[in-house]
Design a protein around this motif. Structure first.
Motif, short mmCIF file in Angstrom:
data_model
loop_
_atom_site.label_atom_id
_atom_site.label_comp_id
_atom_site.label_asym_id
_atom_site.label_seq_id
_atom_site.Cartn_x
_atom_site.Cartn_y
_atom_site.Cartn_z
N GLY A 1 0.79 -1.23 0.00
CA GLY A 1 0.00 0.00 0.00
C GLY A 1 0.82 1.27 0.00
O GLY A 1 0.25 2.37 0.12
N ARG A 2 2.13 1.18 -0.13
CA ARG A 2 2.99 2.36 -0.15
C ARG A 2 3.82 2.38 -1.42
O ARG A 2 4.04 1.34 -2.05
CB ARG A 2 3.93 2.35 1.07
N GLN A 3 4.29 3.57 -1.77
CA GLN A 3 5.17 3.70 -2.93
C GLN A 3 6.62 3.82 -2.45
O GLN A 3 6.90 4.46 -1.44
CB GLN A 3 4.79 4.92 -3.77
N TYR A 4 7.51 3.15 -3.21
CA TYR A 4 8.93 3.15 -2.87
C TYR A 4 9.75 3.44 -4.12
O TYR A 4 9.30 3.19 -5.25
CB TYR A 4 9.37 1.79 -2.32
N GLU A 5 10.97 3.94 -3.90
CA GLU A 5 11.97 4.03 -4.95
C GLU A 5 12.89 2.82 -4.77
O GLU A 5 13.66 2.75 -3.81
CB GLU A 5 12.76 5.33 -4.83
N ALA A 6 12.78 1.87 -5.67
CA ALA A 6 13.55 0.62 -5.54
C ALA A 6 14.72 0.62 -6.50
O ALA A 6 14.57 0.92 -7.69
CB ALA A 6 12.65 -0.58 -5.81
N SER A 7 15.89 0.27 -6.00
CA SER A 7 17.06 0.12 -6.86
C SER A 7 16.90 -1.14 -7.71
O SER A 7 16.49 -2.20 -7.22
CB SER A 7 18.33 -0.01 -6.01
N VAL A 8 17.22 -1.02 -8.99
CA VAL A 8 17.17 -2.16 -9.91
C VAL A 8 18.58 -2.41 -10.43
O VAL A 8 19.22 -1.50 -10.95
CB VAL A 8 16.21 -1.89 -11.09
N LEU A 9 19.10 -3.61 -10.27
CA LEU A 9 20.46 -3.92 -10.66
C LEU A 9 20.58 -5.38 -11.06
O LEU A 9 19.64 -6.16 -10.90
CB LEU A 9 21.43 -3.58 -9.53
N GLY A 10 21.72 -5.74 -11.60
CA GLY A 10 22.02 -7.12 -11.94
C GLY A 10 22.78 -7.78 -10.81
O GLY A 10 23.36 -7.11 -9.95
N ARG A 11 22.83 -9.10 -10.84
CA ARG A 11 23.51 -9.84 -9.77
C ARG A 11 24.96 -9.39 -9.64
O ARG A 11 25.50 -9.27 -8.53
CB ARG A 11 23.43 -11.34 -10.06
N GLU A 12 25.63 -9.13 -10.80
CA GLU A 12 27.05 -8.78 -10.75
C GLU A 12 27.28 -7.43 -10.10
O GLU A 12 28.41 -7.09 -9.71
CB GLU A 12 27.63 -8.79 -12.17
N GLN A 13 26.22 -6.61 -9.97
CA GLN A 13 26.38 -5.30 -9.35
C GLN A 13 26.23 -5.35 -7.84
O GLN A 13 26.41 -4.33 -7.17
CB GLN A 13 25.37 -4.32 -9.96
N LEU A 14 25.91 -6.52 -7.32
CA LEU A 14 25.91 -6.67 -5.86
C LEU A 14 27.34 -6.88 -5.39
O LEU A 14 28.03 -7.79 -5.89
CB LEU A 14 25.07 -7.88 -5.44
N PRO A 15 27.83 -6.10 -4.45
CA PRO A 15 29.20 -6.30 -3.97
C PRO A 15 29.30 -7.56 -3.12
O PRO A 15 28.33 -8.00 -2.53
CB PRO A 15 29.46 -5.04 -3.13
N PHE A 16 30.51 -8.14 -3.08
CA PHE A 16 30.73 -9.31 -2.24
C PHE A 16 30.69 -8.89 -0.77
O PHE A 16 31.36 -7.95 -0.36
CB PHE A 16 32.10 -9.95 -2.55
N GLU A 17 29.88 -9.62 -0.01
CA GLU A 17 29.82 -9.48 1.44
C GLU A 17 29.37 -8.10 1.91
O GLU A 17 29.35 -7.84 3.10
CB GLU A 17 31.18 -9.82 2.09
N GLU A 18 29.05 -7.19 1.02
CA GLU A 18 28.59 -5.86 1.42
C GLU A 18 27.09 -5.78 1.21
O GLU A 18 26.60 -6.01 0.11
CB GLU A 18 29.30 -4.77 0.60
N ARG A 19 26.36 -5.48 2.26
CA ARG A 19 24.90 -5.60 2.23
C ARG A 19 24.25 -4.38 1.58
O ARG A 19 24.66 -3.25 1.79
CB ARG A 19 24.36 -5.78 3.66
N LYS A 20 23.19 -4.69 0.82
CA LYS A 20 22.36 -3.64 0.25
C LYS A 20 20.94 -3.83 0.78
O LYS A 20 20.38 -4.91 0.68
CB LYS A 20 22.36 -3.70 -1.28
N SER A 21 20.35 -2.77 1.31
CA SER A 21 19.04 -2.87 1.93
C SER A 21 17.92 -2.75 0.90
O SER A 21 18.06 -2.07 -0.13
CB SER A 21 18.87 -1.78 2.99
N GLY A 22 16.80 -3.43 1.19
CA GLY A 22 15.62 -3.32 0.35
C GLY A 22 14.88 -2.02 0.64
O GLY A 22 15.16 -1.35 1.65
N PRO A 23 13.96 -1.63 -0.23
CA PRO A 23 13.51 -2.43 -1.38
C PRO A 23 14.51 -2.38 -2.53
O PRO A 23 15.10 -1.34 -2.81
CB PRO A 23 12.18 -1.77 -1.77
N ALA A 24 14.68 -3.52 -3.17
CA ALA A 24 15.57 -3.63 -4.31
C ALA A 24 15.06 -4.73 -5.22
O ALA A 24 14.34 -5.63 -4.78
CB ALA A 24 17.00 -3.92 -3.87
#
Length: 680
Positions: free
Chosen positions: A627-650
């Motif tokens: 029921g809410r609107q968010y700005e969600a990051s859209v990326l590919g798997r390779e753009q996720l850093p190793f062991e460095e966390r990215k919070s949702g929404p994504a």
């Protein structure tokens, strides 16, 4: 040196998945193509064409393993061969009587399941064996052939033979099969002693009937497939996955198709087990969400197996990976019942006509339409951009459904996701309770085309704090085909009290089962499969004397030679499960089991590089969720850093799936290319 490839293919109800690994075990290609219900082999041919277009030399495939839903769909849709059944005189109604159990104990007016063989196609034969296998009345060839003549005149093209106590002595069934083949070589014939020689007359007979019912169609399919792949230069032996997570030659699968009925879900669990082991995670709940259903299984270092499986309306006694369907899939249709309550599933839109957004004629809202409308799916990047989705058609379908509920299209889309998740939770929680585990101690491993998109919603509902998304999750079942081993199960009904055991006889029975398994392995090797090592797993179904239900106890060679140790192991296991044991009570050895495993060399490993979107820049997309609107990051798997966390929404977009990480979770990538999401 030229590359040598392994090809794994999984034929699902909506899509057919293919994955190719090279000689170093790395994934070099993965793709999905719509399944063809009437001719499943056509989807495989289309996949081979696409692989060739991607530069894969299909002539260099040295291992080709595939799983198909053709057998199980034939049973569910009841469009198999006209099948006859031969039984011992006096037991004509074995399929009608069943187990006299209510399918739904809260409904006293439930309809009885119709048997696969109608009563007029069941013929009695005046022969009789005693429970110890001795002959009471011999088989009379003239009477047998007269019964078969009548069945053939009725149009029967497949024949199941299941005589009383044939598990103890198969001679009458073998005689009958030989006589019938001499007169009617065109009939598809199978015997219960060859399919599954275990005491439990109804289940043994049913397994034989199911094998006959689907065998003719499966055999024709394998012949068409074997002939067709030659056009693409494939010379590898065609192999099929089995319900127990193993593989066997397609020729064997055509003769014993009942062993393949649950092969699709089993392949996924085998693939998930391998991925989890590589990641160092050993307690896993699998979450396989495809277009039609959601399947779950427990892995505690090894997958759980069961002899109490269900295919459609029918129980299956043959061992299989323990997989349970708990809910609807991405193509499940949302609808409103007679009292105005929103439902999701069980009916699915399938591949054709598919969800409304596919623009293939479907006009009813599905889970996929809901995800597209909320912005979680991107219309022009579905299947790596190979398939265009139509948001306006999804919105129209959602609006029509919402008019019945008093909701707009966006509210309806969210309601569909909420109901789908609630349906899964309602079946998931009691299932975990029955298995005696707390799912919060486990990791949810999500795969299937829709699994990664819905996994975090399920985890949030259940309380699971960690989610694992493997590389190429949409094709993990196909990958499971490439890492499976030769595996088959053998059983002998023993039924001896622990105080009357003959140690030498017990060891001899297990040795006989092992020899059966090694002969089976030798036949598969002659079929073109070459394991690097072979081992055997022994077990026994045991219970306290006077009880009706068994517990399977895994046994070592030492425990077989010293049955007193096997009995002590049963007492300990019983106390672990039920909190009590009876060491003074007699223990029954009901069934002896041996599982033969031929380990294939050079297994696949997880892809270290992403399969798609490697050059796609990060973007931000407006989505609606809860029921809410968010700005969600859209990326590919390779753009996720190793062991460095990215919070949702994504949103993580890949060729074969879309991963949605809602608020409250963060995600990172490990060294094996897996995505690990954890609750914050």
């Amino acid at each position: 040196m030229d590359a040598i490839y392994r090809l794994g293919i999984d034929i699902g109800g909506t899509f057919t998945d293919a994955i190719v690994t090279n000689g170093e075990g790395q994934v070099v290609a993965a793709l999905k193509t719509p399944s063809v219900a009437d001719a499943p082999e056509q989807a495989i041919f289309h996949a081979l064409e696409q692989l060739q277009a991607r530069g894969i030399d299909t002539g260099k495939i040295d291992l080709f393993v595939h799983g198909t839903t053709l057998g199980v769909n034939t049973l569910i849709e009841r469009n198999g061969a006209v099948t006859g059944l031969l039984v011992t005189k006096g037991f004509r109604d074995v399929l009608e009587i069943r187990r006299l159990r209510l399918e739904n104990t809260t409904n006293l007016y439930g309809d009885k399941t119709l048997p696969l063989v109608p009563r007029h196609l069941v013929k009695e034969v005046d022969e009789r064996l005693l429970a110890d296998g001795n002959v009471l009345r011999p088989l009379v060839p003239e009477q047998l052939l007269k019964a078969v003549d009548e069945l053939v005149q009725e149009g029967v093209t497949a024949l199941a033979i299941s005589f009383l106590h044939a598990y103890a002595n198969a001679e009458h069934e073998r005689q009958a099969e030989q006589l019938i083949r001499e007169r009617y070589p065109q009939l598809f014939i199978c015997t219960s002693s060859a399919i599954w020689p275990q005491q439990r007359e109804f289940e043994r007979t049913l397994a034989t009937v199911m094998n006959a019912y689907v065998g003719e169609r499966m055999g024709s399919y394998f012949n068409r497939l074997q002939a067709g792949i030659g056009q693409y230069g494939v010379e590898a032996t065609l192999l099929s996955t089995m319900s127990n997570g193993g593989i066997m030659t397609a020729a064997r699968a055509a003769a014993e198709p009942v062993r393949t009925l649950l092969s699709g879900p089993a392949s996924g669990v085998i693939g998930a087990t391998y991925i989890a082991e590589q990641a160092g995670i050993f307690q896993v709940v699998t979450f396989d969400m495809g277009g039609t259903s959601v399947d779950v299984a427990l892995i505690d270092k090894e997958p759980a197996y069961s002899t109490e499986n269900q295919v459609g309306d029918f129980p299956v006694i043959i061992p299989a990976v323990d997989v349970t369907a708990i809910g609807a899939g991405g193509g499940s249709i949302a609808w409103v019942d007679s009292v105005g309550v929103l439902k999701v599933g069980p009916r699915s839109a399938g591949a054709k006509p598919g969800p409304a957004c596919y623009n293939r004629g479907g006009d009813q809202a599905t889970t996929t339409d809901a995800y597209l409308h909320l912005g979680i799916l991107q219309a022009d990047r579905f299947l790596g951009g190979q398939m265009q989705l139509f948001p306006d058609l999804a919105e129209q379908a959602l609006r029509r459904l919402g008019d019945q509920l008093g909701l707009n299209a966006t509210e309806t889309a969210q309601a569909i996701l909420d109901v789908a998740t609630a349906n899964m939770y309602a079946q998931f929680s009691p299932l975990m309770a029955r298995k005696g585990v707390d799912p919060r101690d486990f990791t949810l491993l999500a795969y299937g085309g829709a699994g990664p998109m819905h996994a975090f919603l399920m985890a949030r509902e259940v309380g699971i704090r960690r989610v694992l998304i493997p590389p190429s999750p949409g094709t993990l079942c196909a990958m499971g085909c490439t890492v499976a081993n030769l595996r088959n199960d053998f059983v002998f009904t023993y039924h001896k009290n622990s105080s009357h055991l003959n140690e030498a006889e017990l060891a001899g029975r297990f040795s006989g089962l092992e020899q059966q398994g090694r002969r089976w392995i030798e036949e598969e090797i002659r079929g073109g499969v070459k394991p690097e090592r072979i081992y055997v797993i022994y077990s026994a179904d045991m219970r306290y004397e006077g009880q009706a239900f068994d517990m399977e106890v895994t046994l070592t060679a030492e425990e077989i030679d010293l049955p007193v140790q096997a009995v002590a192991k049963f007492h300990a296991l019983y106390e672990t499960v039920f909190g009590i044991s009876q060491p003074e009570a007699e223990v029954m050895f009901v069934n002896l089991r041996a599982t033969i495993v031929g380990v294939l060399p050079n297994k696949s490993v997880a892809a270290s590089q992403p399969l798609a979107f490697s050059d796609k820049p990060i973007e931000v997309r407006r989505i609606t969720f809860d029921g809410r609107q968010y700005e969600a990051s859209v990326l590919g798997r390779e753009q996720l850093p190793f062991e460095e966390r990215k919070s949702g929404p994504a949103i993580i977009e890949e060729y074969d799936t879309t991963v949605f990480i809602p608020p409250g979770f963060s995600i990172y990538r490990d060294a094996n290319g897996n995505m690990i999401g954890e609750a914050e």
